[in-house]
Scaffold this motif. Structure first.
Motif, PDB file in Angstrom:
ATOM      1  N   VAL A   7     -28.998 -71.285   4.664  1.00  0.00           N
ATOM      2  CA  VAL A   7     -29.310 -69.973   4.069  1.00  0.00           C
ATOM      3  C   VAL A   7     -30.090 -70.178   2.771  1.00  0.00           C
ATOM      4  CG1 VAL A   7     -28.363 -67.758   3.279  1.00  0.00           C
ATOM      5  CG2 VAL A   7     -27.127 -69.074   5.005  1.00  0.00           C
ATOM      6  N   CYS A  65     -19.796 -63.246  -1.106  1.00  0.00           N
ATOM      7  CA  CYS A  65     -21.046 -63.059  -1.846  1.00  0.00           C
ATOM      8  C   CYS A  65     -21.312 -61.582  -2.108  1.00  0.00           C
ATOM      9  CB  CYS A  65     -22.214 -63.645  -1.068  1.00  0.00           C
ATOM     10  SG  CYS A  65     -22.126 -65.427  -0.988  1.00  0.00           S
ATOM     11  N   ASP A 102     -25.245 -61.450  10.083  1.00  0.00           N
ATOM     12  CA  ASP A 102     -24.455 -62.665  10.348  1.00  0.00           C
ATOM     13  C   ASP A 102     -23.633 -62.454  11.624  1.00  0.00           C
ATOM     14  OD1 ASP A 102     -22.785 -64.858  10.369  1.00  0.00           O
ATOM     15  OD2 ASP A 102     -22.255 -64.728   8.253  1.00  0.00           O
ATOM     16  N   HIS A 150     -22.433 -70.498  -1.623  1.00  0.00           N
ATOM     17  CA  HIS A 150     -23.474 -69.960  -0.762  1.00  0.00           C
ATOM     18  C   HIS A 150     -24.778 -69.778  -1.544  1.00  0.00           C
ATOM     19  CE1 HIS A 150     -20.364 -68.288   2.337  1.00  0.00           C
ATOM     20  NE2 HIS A 150     -20.377 -69.610   2.237  1.00  0.00           N
ATOM     21  N   VAL A 189     -17.900 -61.664   9.407  1.00  0.00           N
ATOM     22  CA  VAL A 189     -18.881 -60.949   8.577  1.00  0.00           C
ATOM     23  C   VAL A 189     -19.451 -59.785   9.407  1.00  0.00           C
ATOM     24  CG1 VAL A 189     -20.928 -61.173   7.109  1.00  0.00           C
ATOM     25  CG2 VAL A 189     -19.416 -63.154   7.414  1.00  0.00           C
ATOM     26  N   GLY A 244     -13.646 -67.325   2.629  1.00  0.00           N
ATOM     27  CA  GLY A 244     -13.590 -68.533   3.469  1.00  0.00           C
ATOM     28  C   GLY A 244     -13.284 -69.673   2.531  1.00  0.00           C
ATOM     29  N   ARG A 245     -14.117 -70.743   2.645  1.00  0.00           N
ATOM     30  CA  ARG A 245     -13.987 -71.832   1.667  1.00  0.00           C
ATOM     31  C   ARG A 245     -14.461 -71.352   0.299  1.00  0.00           C
ATOM     32  NH1 ARG A 245     -15.893 -75.722   6.348  1.00  0.00           N
ATOM     33  NH2 ARG A 245     -16.759 -73.746   6.946  1.00  0.00           N
ATOM     34  N   THR A 246     -15.256 -70.238   0.303  1.00  0.00           N
ATOM     35  CA  THR A 246     -15.785 -69.688  -0.951  1.00  0.00           C
ATOM     36  C   THR A 246     -15.548 -68.170  -0.957  1.00  0.00           C
ATOM     37  OG1 THR A 246     -17.969 -69.266  -0.031  1.00  0.00           O
ATOM     38  CG2 THR A 246     -17.618 -71.459  -0.963  1.00  0.00           C
ATOM     39  N   ASN A 263     -21.586 -74.530   8.924  1.00  0.00           N
ATOM     40  CA  ASN A 263     -22.201 -73.358   8.300  1.00  0.00           C
ATOM     41  C   ASN A 263     -23.691 -73.276   8.631  1.00  0.00           C
ATOM     42  OD1 ASN A 263     -19.814 -72.627   7.121  1.00  0.00           O
ATOM     43  ND2 ASN A 263     -20.495 -72.858   5.015  1.00  0.00           N
ATOM     44  N   PRO A 264     -24.276 -72.096   8.398  1.00  0.00           N
ATOM     45  CA  PRO A 264     -25.715 -71.941   8.628  1.00  0.00           C
ATOM     46  C   PRO A 264     -26.522 -72.462   7.439  1.00  0.00           C
ATOM     47  CG  PRO A 264     -24.761 -69.881   7.879  1.00  0.00           C
ATOM     48  CD  PRO A 264     -23.614 -70.842   8.005  1.00  0.00           C
ATOM     49  N   HIS A 285     -27.943 -72.856   0.448  1.00  0.00           N
ATOM     50  CA  HIS A 285     -26.600 -73.359   0.727  1.00  0.00           C
ATOM     51  C   HIS A 285     -26.705 -74.851   1.041  1.00  0.00           C
ATOM     52  CE1 HIS A 285     -22.513 -73.439   1.972  1.00  0.00           C
ATOM     53  NE2 HIS A 285     -22.769 -73.605   3.252  1.00  0.00           N
ATOM     54  N   GLU A 295     -26.640 -67.265  -2.254  1.00  0.00           N
ATOM     55  CA  GLU A 295     -26.718 -66.169  -3.221  1.00  0.00           C
ATOM     56  C   GLU A 295     -26.135 -66.572  -4.570  1.00  0.00           C
ATOM     57  OE1 GLU A 295     -25.469 -66.257  -0.190  1.00  0.00           O
ATOM     58  OE2 GLU A 295     -25.312 -64.279   0.733  1.00  0.00           O
ATOM     59  N   LEU A 335     -29.762 -64.589   5.502  1.00  0.00           N
ATOM     60  CA  LEU A 335     -28.609 -64.201   6.335  1.00  0.00           C
ATOM     61  C   LEU A 335     -27.800 -63.158   5.562  1.00  0.00           C
ATOM     62  CD1 LEU A 335     -26.959 -65.104   8.971  1.00  0.00           C
ATOM     63  CD2 LEU A 335     -25.564 -66.432   7.392  1.00  0.00           C
ATOM     64  N   GLU A 336     -27.245 -62.221   6.285  1.00  0.00           N
ATOM     65  CA  GLU A 336     -26.415 -61.186   5.654  1.00  0.00           C
ATOM     66  C   GLU A 336     -25.391 -61.822   4.692  1.00  0.00           C
ATOM     67  OE1 GLU A 336     -23.912 -59.296   8.560  1.00  0.00           O
ATOM     68  OE2 GLU A 336     -22.964 -58.010   7.067  1.00  0.00           O
ATOM     69  N   PRO A 337     -25.276 -61.308   3.482  1.00  0.00           N
ATOM     70  CA  PRO A 337     -24.264 -61.845   2.566  1.00  0.00           C
ATOM     71  C   PRO A 337     -22.857 -61.713   3.160  1.00  0.00           C
ATOM     72  CG  PRO A 337     -25.833 -60.493   1.378  1.00  0.00           C
ATOM     73  CD  PRO A 337     -26.114 -60.288   2.840  1.00  0.00           C
TER      74      PRO A 337
HETATM   75  N1  LIG Z   1     -23.697 -70.229   4.022  1.00  0.00           N
HETATM   76  C1  LIG Z   1     -23.771 -68.922   3.727  1.00  0.00           C
HETATM   77  C2  LIG Z   1     -23.066 -67.954   4.472  1.00  0.00           C
HETATM   78  N2  LIG Z   1     -22.315 -68.314   5.514  1.00  0.00           N
HETATM   79  C3  LIG Z   1     -21.335 -67.463   6.150  1.00  0.00           C
HETATM   80  O1  LIG Z   1     -20.086 -67.784   5.618  1.00  0.00           O
HETATM   81  C4  LIG Z   1     -19.331 -68.577   6.556  1.00  0.00           C
HETATM   82  C5  LIG Z   1     -18.753 -69.761   5.843  1.00  0.00           C
HETATM   83  O2  LIG Z   1     -17.974 -69.332   4.778  1.00  0.00           O
HETATM   84  P1  LIG Z   1     -17.361 -70.394   3.764  1.00  0.00           P
HETATM   85  O3  LIG Z   1     -16.349 -71.154   4.518  1.00  0.00           O
HETATM   86  O4  LIG Z   1     -16.783 -69.580   2.648  1.00  0.00           O
HETATM   87  O5  LIG Z   1     -18.511 -71.260   3.274  1.00  0.00           O
HETATM   88  C6  LIG Z   1     -20.341 -69.001   7.617  1.00  0.00           C
HETATM   89  O6  LIG Z   1     -19.723 -69.147   8.887  1.00  0.00           O
HETATM   90  C7  LIG Z   1     -21.309 -67.834   7.621  1.00  0.00           C
HETATM   91  O7  LIG Z   1     -20.794 -66.747   8.364  1.00  0.00           O
HETATM   92  N3  LIG Z   1     -23.153 -66.684   4.097  1.00  0.00           N
HETATM   93  C8  LIG Z   1     -23.885 -66.318   3.025  1.00  0.00           C
HETATM   94  O8  LIG Z   1     -23.896 -65.145   2.654  1.00  0.00           O
HETATM   95  N4  LIG Z   1     -24.611 -67.216   2.324  1.00  0.00           N
HETATM   96  C9  LIG Z   1     -24.587 -68.521   2.641  1.00  0.00           C
HETATM   97  O9  LIG Z   1     -25.257 -69.304   1.954  1.00  0.00           O
END
Ligand SMILES: Nc1c(N[C@@H]2O[C@H](COP(=O)(O)O)[C@@H](O)[C@H]2O)[nH]c(=O)[nH]c1=O
Ligand SMILES: [Zn+2]
Length: 391
Positions: free
Chosen positions: A57, A114, A132, A80, A137, A109-111, A54-55, A73, A82, A102-104
């Motif tokens: 953020v 946002c 993103d 995430h 996204v 995904g795992r979460t 992940n990035p 994050h 947010e 980063l764009e919400p």
């Molecule tokens: N960590 C991060 C984002 N990460 C985005 O979500 C993807 C991972 O999703 P997940 O597996 O659910 O954690 C990651 O590849 C990137 O596109 N987005 C956000 O709004 N805020 C965050 O802090």
């Protein structure tokens, strides 16, 4: 990185390709907007080296000119940025503005998404650092927020937000980790003496920079020769800092048993070798807790493909010239960090940082782009990107 939707670097005006007619095309940004986005980046960096795949953020929620919630994050699988900021702001988030580097996200995904959490919390305005690049996204989060009547600005401190996550962006767009080649050389372009002695090229401050660089990367790679000649620890040496996975590439596996890298446990170690190489030594390494992976043929690209599958975003090449040349030729290097020490060591056969690239004319030289030059203690640091046609 170049495939991403762009706005002018350091633009005073934020403009988004996702604007529709119901929204003004351009909005004046204040110093406060920039300061809040820079705060997001600062928060995001608290998780330096720990978020892959992940990035990093960061998010800040502001109401009536006051910060009412912040978040970042911490690592993949956890909420995430947010979500942490919303939790900190509580009910007060209703009608507030959120800044996020980063764009919400807008996907499960795992979460959960946002975008939905922001809508549910009654956020009135979202200021986004960068779109993103993740195809899951890629503008969808912004579109969802706008569809809910939320004002969205995109591209504030965009270059800084992109630089923060250049590893993640490269990973998403090219399906390989972002490769950084780091070397330290004397003023006459040598990384060691003719006899192979290479320790202490640079001063203490430069070594601090290298440790910081390691803390930001998921892996640091060397070849067998570096283990034999330099016997490095390859750790980030900083209290609480992330240590990258230490990776050794060795075809022969003819390596010293008592090398520091396998005698120290502060960071995990992975050795890549070719099928069937030195089975006794493989066994010895495994008994020392070192992971051994056979990849045939053992090439920089194979290694990068493997590390990509393992979820890595950025990798630091700290190898000698032969492996560095091969990594460059196989597009496993995107960025170069060259430390230059004001020392002369001489020697026609003393090793240089990059081996043969097969170039015959100076016009074919790889001219770095976006070059930055800094003085680090008594050394000079040249940082730049390989030409984009390389990427
Ligand atoms: N960590 C991060 C984002 N990460 C985005 O979500 C993807 C991972 O999703 P997940 O597996 O659910 O954690 C990651 O590849 C990137 O596109 N987005 C956000 O709004 N805020 C965050 O802090
Ligand atoms: Zn999210």
């Amino acid at each position: 990185m170049d495939n991403l939707p762009m706005v002018e670097p350091d633009a005073f005006i934020a403009e988004s390709e996702f604007q529709d007619d119901s929204h003004p095309k351009q909005t004046l940004l204040s110093d406060f907007d920039h300061a809040m986005m820079r705060r997001c980046i600062e928060l995001a960096r608290r998780a330096l080296g720990r978020t892959s795949p992940n990035p990093m953020v960061g998010a800040v929620i502001v109401k009536d000119g006051e910060i009412i919630g912040e978040g970042f994050h911490p690592r993949a699988g956890e909420p995430h940025a947010e979500v942490f900021a919303l939790k900190a702001a509580g009910e007060n988030a209703r009608g507030a503005t959120i800044y996020v580097s980063l764009e919400p996200c807008n996907h499960y995904g795992r979460t959960p998404p946002c975008s939905e959490a922001l809508v549910a919390a009654g956020i009135a305005k979202v200021v986004v650092g960068m779109v993103d690049p993740n195809p899951l996204v890629a503008g969808g989060g912004i579109a969802r927020l706008r569809a809910a009547g939320i004002e969205v600005l995109v591209g504030v401190e965009e270059q800084a937000c992109k630089k923060l996550n250049e590893g993640f962006i490269h990973r998403i767009l090219h399906h390989r980790p972002f490769g950084i080649l780091k070397y330290a050389m004397t003023l006459d372009g040598k990384i060691a003496t003719t006899t192979g002695h290479s320790a202490w090229v640079t001063n203490k401050d430069a070594r601090g920079e290298v440790h910081q660089l390691r803390a930001a990367c998921d892996a640091v790679i060397v070849g067998g020769n570096t283990i034999r000649l330099d016997n490095p620890y390859l750790t980030s040496h900083r209290e609480g800092a992330h240590n990258p996975l230490r990776v050794v590439m060795s075809r022969s596996l003819d390596l010293p048993q008592n090398a520091r890298i396998w005698q120290t446990a502060e960071a995990p170690t992975l050795v890549f070798t070719e099928k069937g190489a030195n089975p006794d030594f493989q066994e010895l390494l495994r008994n020392l807790g070192v992971e051994v992976v056979e990849l045939t043929p053992l090439t920089p690209d194979q290694v990068m493909a493997y590390l990509y599958k393992r979820g890595f975003c950025s990798v630091l090449w700290e190898c000698g010239g032969v492996l560095a040349a091969s990594a460059i030729a196989q597009k496993a290097v995107q960025k170069v960090f060259a430390f230059i020490a004001p020392k002369i060591v001489g020697g026609v056969h003393a090793p240089t940082p990059v081996g043969d690239l097969g170039l015959t004319s100076m016009t074919e030289a790889l001219s770095l782009e976006r070059v930055e030059i800094r003085v680090v203690g008594s050394d000079c640091l040249v940082e730049g990107y390989l030409p984009s046609h390389q990427l």
